[in-house]
Design a protein around this motif. Sequence first.
Motif, PDB file in Angstrom:
ATOM      1  N   ARG A  75       0.837  -1.208   0.000  1.00 58.79           N
ATOM      2  CA  ARG A  75       0.000   0.000   0.000  1.00 58.79           C
ATOM      3  C   ARG A  75       0.869   1.254   0.000  1.00 58.79           C
ATOM      4  NH1 ARG A  75      -5.250   0.819   1.739  1.00 58.79           N
ATOM      5  NH2 ARG A  75      -5.267  -1.232   2.749  1.00 58.79           N
ATOM      6  N   TYR A 113      -4.060  -5.843   0.678  1.00 60.83           N
ATOM      7  CA  TYR A 113      -4.308  -4.554   0.025  1.00 60.83           C
ATOM      8  C   TYR A 113      -4.627  -4.801  -1.445  1.00 60.83           C
ATOM      9  CZ  TYR A 113      -3.164  -0.182  -2.399  1.00 60.83           C
ATOM     10  OH  TYR A 113      -3.197   0.917  -3.209  1.00 60.83           O
ATOM     11  N   GLU A 117      -8.859  -2.027  -6.534  1.00 62.59           N
ATOM     12  CA  GLU A 117     -10.037  -1.472  -5.865  1.00 62.59           C
ATOM     13  C   GLU A 117      -9.722  -0.079  -5.312  1.00 62.59           C
ATOM     14  OE1 GLU A 117     -13.397  -3.388  -3.055  1.00 62.59           O
ATOM     15  OE2 GLU A 117     -11.356  -3.533  -2.274  1.00 62.59           O
ATOM     16  N   ASP A 118      -8.535   0.068  -4.728  1.00 59.62           N
ATOM     17  CA  ASP A 118      -8.135   1.335  -4.136  1.00 59.62           C
ATOM     18  C   ASP A 118      -8.092   2.454  -5.170  1.00 59.62           C
ATOM     19  OD1 ASP A 118      -7.166   3.040  -2.026  1.00 59.62           O
ATOM     20  OD2 ASP A 118      -5.152   2.831  -2.864  1.00 59.62           O
ATOM     21  N   LYS A 119      -7.675   2.122  -6.389  1.00 59.18           N
ATOM     22  CA  LYS A 119      -7.572   3.135  -7.449  1.00 59.18           C
ATOM     23  C   LYS A 119      -8.860   3.248  -8.259  1.00 59.18           C
ATOM     24  CE  LYS A 119      -3.302   3.303  -6.067  1.00 59.18           C
ATOM     25  NZ  LYS A 119      -2.848   4.349  -5.122  1.00 59.18           N
TER      26      LYS A 119
END
Length: 203
Positions: A75, A113, A117-119
């Motif tokens: 991350r 992580y 999905e985070d982006k």
Amino acid sequence: MILDFGGVLTTRMKLNGEAFERAEGLRPGSYFHALEAHPDGVAVYEALEVGQATQEDWNRVIGSLLGIDPTDLMRRALANLRPEPQIVAAAQRARAAGIKVAMLSNSFGIEPYNPYEDKGMWGDFFDAVILSELEGVRKPSPLIYQRALDVLELTGPECVFVDDHLRNLPPAVALGIRTVHHTNDPVATATLLDSLLPDTNPA
């Protein structure tokens, strides 16, 4: 339309790595050396990409090589990676025009992580997501390109593939897929993709 993740759908990996080095107080170039030159770093990254190592294995090995805390390292390592607006918009225009859009990526791991999905590139963003970790094979193996075609239910000549590494293009060409080498000009790449849309959807 088949798109790579890091360096195509996102901003440049090199810039992200340099920002990570600054944030962690590392010597310039040390992160890239750990990933690309140190045998242990190369081995764990290759294993992660095909699901033979976990993201936490990668965190531990790379953290040890760099002498930094391995906790949630992936991350932190990808913290400065951002969606590339021009390419993301081109993908959205393609889907709006009825073109199937897939992401084909050598995996960074998805647990604990999930960088995709985070982006914001997970779930309904694509018609298909082909990750090397889940497929057990990574680019530039011809098998992963064929799997992308199979999932999309398309033939090579019906598709275009975009990657920022030249070595990943020839296997796609061998399957009849049109290829685009994305460099440092997302506007040019997006314009080219827009120009190909009528060809990929003749109807």
